[in-house]
Design a protein around this motif. Structure first.
Motif, PDB file in Angstrom:
ATOM      1  N   HIS A 142       0.805  -1.223   0.000  1.00  0.00           N
ATOM      2  CA  HIS A 142       0.000   0.000   0.000  1.00  0.00           C
ATOM      3  C   HIS A 142       0.840   1.277   0.000  1.00  0.00           C
ATOM      4  CE1 HIS A 142      -3.328  -2.690   1.727  1.00  0.00           C
ATOM      5  NE2 HIS A 142      -3.659  -2.366   0.492  1.00  0.00           N
ATOM      6  N   ASP A 143       2.137   1.124  -0.174  1.00  0.00           N
ATOM      7  CA  ASP A 143       3.029   2.283  -0.287  1.00  0.00           C
ATOM      8  C   ASP A 143       2.993   2.762  -1.743  1.00  0.00           C
ATOM      9  OD1 ASP A 143       4.911   4.239   0.028  1.00  0.00           O
ATOM     10  OD2 ASP A 143       6.621   2.859   0.152  1.00  0.00           O
ATOM     11  N   ILE A 144       1.926   3.502  -2.086  1.00  0.00           N
ATOM     12  CA  ILE A 144       1.686   3.887  -3.473  1.00  0.00           C
ATOM     13  C   ILE A 144       1.485   5.393  -3.603  1.00  0.00           C
ATOM     14  CG2 ILE A 144       0.705   1.650  -4.092  1.00  0.00           C
ATOM     15  CD1 ILE A 144      -2.084   2.907  -3.803  1.00  0.00           C
ATOM     16  N   ASP A 145       1.546   5.881  -4.839  1.00  0.00           N
ATOM     17  CA  ASP A 145       1.382   7.301  -5.151  1.00  0.00           C
ATOM     18  C   ASP A 145      -0.085   7.584  -5.485  1.00  0.00           C
ATOM     19  OD1 ASP A 145       1.545   9.913  -5.995  1.00  0.00           O
ATOM     20  OD2 ASP A 145       2.518   9.437  -7.905  1.00  0.00           O
ATOM     21  N   LEU A 146      -0.733   8.433  -4.690  1.00  0.00           N
ATOM     22  CA  LEU A 146      -2.132   8.781  -4.920  1.00  0.00           C
ATOM     23  C   LEU A 146      -2.299  10.219  -5.400  1.00  0.00           C
ATOM     24  CD1 LEU A 146      -3.936   7.118  -1.861  1.00  0.00           C
ATOM     25  CD2 LEU A 146      -3.753   6.264  -4.205  1.00  0.00           C
ATOM     26  N   SER A 147      -1.237  10.798  -5.931  1.00  0.00           N
ATOM     27  CA  SER A 147      -1.301  12.196  -6.363  1.00  0.00           C
ATOM     28  C   SER A 147      -2.296  12.416  -7.501  1.00  0.00           C
ATOM     29  CB  SER A 147       0.089  12.676  -6.792  1.00  0.00           C
ATOM     30  OG  SER A 147       0.585  11.907  -7.879  1.00  0.00           O
ATOM     31  N   PHE A 148      -2.649  11.361  -8.222  1.00  0.00           N
ATOM     32  CA  PHE A 148      -3.616  11.452  -9.320  1.00  0.00           C
ATOM     33  C   PHE A 148      -5.048  11.600  -8.806  1.00  0.00           C
ATOM     34  CE2 PHE A 148      -3.191   7.048  -8.115  1.00  0.00           C
ATOM     35  CZ  PHE A 148      -4.508   6.608  -8.058  1.00  0.00           C
TER      36      PHE A 148
ATOM     37  N   ASP B 292      -4.344   2.103   7.220  1.00  0.00           N
ATOM     38  CA  ASP B 292      -3.520   3.190   6.690  1.00  0.00           C
ATOM     39  C   ASP B 292      -3.871   3.481   5.235  1.00  0.00           C
ATOM     40  OD1 ASP B 292      -2.219   3.540   9.081  1.00  0.00           O
ATOM     41  OD2 ASP B 292      -0.438   2.387   8.510  1.00  0.00           O
ATOM     42  N   HIS B 293      -4.070   2.443   4.440  1.00  0.00           N
ATOM     43  CA  HIS B 293      -4.448   2.630   3.032  1.00  0.00           C
ATOM     44  C   HIS B 293      -5.802   3.313   2.930  1.00  0.00           C
ATOM     45  CE1 HIS B 293      -5.095   1.955  -1.209  1.00  0.00           C
ATOM     46  NE2 HIS B 293      -6.142   1.194  -0.965  1.00  0.00           N
ATOM     47  N   ALA B 294      -6.763   2.862   3.713  1.00  0.00           N
ATOM     48  CA  ALA B 294      -8.100   3.462   3.683  1.00  0.00           C
ATOM     49  C   ALA B 294      -8.041   4.938   4.076  1.00  0.00           C
ATOM     50  CB  ALA B 294      -9.035   2.698   4.613  1.00  0.00           C
ATOM     51  N   LYS B 295      -7.308   5.248   5.131  1.00  0.00           N
ATOM     52  CA  LYS B 295      -7.183   6.635   5.574  1.00  0.00           C
ATOM     53  C   LYS B 295      -6.529   7.494   4.497  1.00  0.00           C
ATOM     54  CE  LYS B 295      -6.934   5.953  10.601  1.00  0.00           C
ATOM     55  NZ  LYS B 295      -6.059   6.061  11.805  1.00  0.00           N
ATOM     56  N   ASN B 296      -5.529   6.955   3.835  1.00  0.00           N
ATOM     57  CA  ASN B 296      -4.818   7.677   2.786  1.00  0.00           C
ATOM     58  C   ASN B 296      -5.752   8.025   1.631  1.00  0.00           C
ATOM     59  OD1 ASN B 296      -2.579   8.839   1.547  1.00  0.00           O
ATOM     60  ND2 ASN B 296      -1.796   6.904   0.751  1.00  0.00           N
TER      61      ASN B 296
ATOM     62  N   LEU C   8      -9.144   8.070   1.659  1.00  0.00           N
ATOM     63  CA  LEU C   8     -10.216   8.955   2.117  1.00  0.00           C
ATOM     64  C   LEU C   8      -9.718  10.402   2.244  1.00  0.00           C
ATOM     65  CD1 LEU C   8     -11.857   6.723   4.882  1.00  0.00           C
ATOM     66  CD2 LEU C   8     -12.726   7.166   2.569  1.00  0.00           C
ATOM     67  N   LYS C   9      -8.488  10.569   2.696  1.00  0.00           N
ATOM     68  CA  LYS C   9      -7.920  11.913   2.834  1.00  0.00           C
ATOM     69  C   LYS C   9      -7.735  12.563   1.473  1.00  0.00           C
ATOM     70  CE  LYS C   9      -4.120  14.462   4.995  1.00  0.00           C
ATOM     71  NZ  LYS C   9      -2.884  14.360   5.842  1.00  0.00           N
ATOM     72  N   HIS C  10      -7.232  11.801   0.482  1.00  0.00           N
ATOM     73  CA  HIS C  10      -7.045  12.351  -0.855  1.00  0.00           C
ATOM     74  C   HIS C  10      -8.375  12.739  -1.494  1.00  0.00           C
ATOM     75  CE1 HIS C  10      -2.822  11.114  -0.758  1.00  0.00           C
ATOM     76  NE2 HIS C  10      -2.653  11.808  -1.865  1.00  0.00           N
ATOM     77  N   LEU C  11      -9.428  12.019  -1.157  1.00  0.00           N
ATOM     78  CA  LEU C  11     -10.753  12.334  -1.699  1.00  0.00           C
ATOM     79  C   LEU C  11     -11.416  13.482  -0.941  1.00  0.00           C
ATOM     80  CD1 LEU C  11     -12.165   8.728  -2.231  1.00  0.00           C
ATOM     81  CD2 LEU C  11     -11.455  10.321  -4.017  1.00  0.00           C
ATOM     82  N   GLY C  12     -10.866  13.855   0.201  1.00  0.00           N
ATOM     83  CA  GLY C  12     -11.431  14.939   1.000  1.00  0.00           C
ATOM     84  C   GLY C  12     -12.686  14.544   1.746  1.00  0.00           C
ATOM     85  N   ILE C  13     -12.771  13.261   2.148  1.00  0.00           N
ATOM     86  CA  ILE C  13     -13.970  12.776   2.838  1.00  0.00           C
ATOM     87  C   ILE C  13     -13.625  12.017   4.122  1.00  0.00           C
ATOM     88  CG2 ILE C  13     -15.398  12.670   0.761  1.00  0.00           C
ATOM     89  CD1 ILE C  13     -14.812   9.645   0.643  1.00  0.00           C
ATOM     90  N   ASP C  14     -12.372  12.070   4.545  1.00  0.00           N
ATOM     91  CA  ASP C  14     -11.953  11.280   5.698  1.00  0.00           C
ATOM     92  C   ASP C  14     -12.698  11.648   6.974  1.00  0.00           C
ATOM     93  OD1 ASP C  14     -10.292  13.618   5.027  1.00  0.00           O
ATOM     94  OD2 ASP C  14      -9.269  13.228   6.939  1.00  0.00           O
ATOM     95  N   ASP C  15     -13.133  12.911   7.099  1.00  0.00           N
ATOM     96  CA  ASP C  15     -13.824  13.352   8.305  1.00  0.00           C
ATOM     97  C   ASP C  15     -15.273  12.884   8.363  1.00  0.00           C
ATOM     98  OD1 ASP C  15     -14.093  15.188   6.052  1.00  0.00           O
ATOM     99  OD2 ASP C  15     -15.275  16.445   7.384  1.00  0.00           O
ATOM    100  N   LEU C  16     -15.772  12.299   7.272  1.00  0.00           N
ATOM    101  CA  LEU C  16     -17.170  11.876   7.215  1.00  0.00           C
ATOM    102  C   LEU C  16     -17.366  10.431   7.680  1.00  0.00           C
ATOM    103  CD1 LEU C  16     -18.292  13.419   3.798  1.00  0.00           C
ATOM    104  CD2 LEU C  16     -18.443  14.415   6.098  1.00  0.00           C
TER     105      LEU C  16
END
Length: 222
Positions: free
Chosen positions: A86-92, A119-123, A125-133
């Protein structure tokens, strides 16, 4: 169609469910490639053979990790595996304002149920801007490395979140993973897709009953 008035909980699988389908290939190709690299390294084999083992274990044991742990218990550290793949690039991946609005409109507790890592799920969700939901994540470690659709994984998940399946919508892109949720009393939603591993016809259960389903533009409530 089932009455959804009493639904209090939304359970979402992670990959293939939470984010837009356009991201799936880019994200999972990275995970898959790193999985192949990890297997090749740990088993001291070439990548072609590693890829064959990876696919074979996925279909036979529900996850490649589960197969590796069963066949090579002395060589595979599951936590090391999960961290590596899960050590991947999510910049896209961009923030999804539409998804955020739709989730905010759902007046229910929102939870993640994944065969991957927290950790992958949190990563993601954070990139999508929905982790707080989301109010919680149940990962493969929480399941004591018993992958979906193992009953133990589902039962540990309901215990952790203290939820009643009859008050729960459970969403998956792999149809067979819904079987235990259906059996326990959830309203199950299959995100219809063209992937072989996601096809509803790959298994037999009440969750595949066309008479008890409705197609909602690619989302079938079953």
């Amino acid at each position: 169609m089932k009455d959804l008035k009493n639904i209090k909980y939304l359970i979402l699988d992670m990959d293939g469910c939470v984010y837009h389908p356009k991201y799936l290939k880019t994200l999972f190709s990275q995970v898959s490639n790193r999985m192949t690299d990890f297997i090749a390294l740990k088993l001291n084999i070439d990548k072609i053979k590693a890829k064959e083992i990876q696919a074979d274990y996925f279909y036979k044991h529900d996850t490649s990790l589960n197969g590796l742990m069963k066949n090579y218990p002395d060589l595979i550290d599951p936590k090391e595996f999960l961290k590596y793949v899960h050590d991947i690039d999510l910049s896209f991946m961009k923030k999804d304002k539409i998804l955020r609005q739709e989730l905010e409109n759902l007046k229910m507790r929102k939870l993640i149920f994944t065969n991957g890592s927290t950790d992958h799920a949190k990563n993601v969700l954070k990139h999508l801007g929905i982790d707080d939901l989301f109010q919680g994540i149940f990962d493969i470690t929480d399941a004591e490395y018993q992958p979906k659709p193992e009953p133990k994984a589902f039962d540990l998940m309901t215990k952790k979140f203290d939820l009643n399946p009859s008050e729960t919508i459970y969403v998956e892109d792999i149809a067979k993973n819904l079987s235990i949720g259906k059996e326990r009393g959830c309203t199950t939603v299959w995100l219809i897709n063209n992937e072989e591993w996601g096809n509803c016809l790959l298994y037999t259960s009440d969750a595949a009953d066309e008479e008890d389903s409705v197609d909602l533009g690619g989302r079938r409530i079953i």
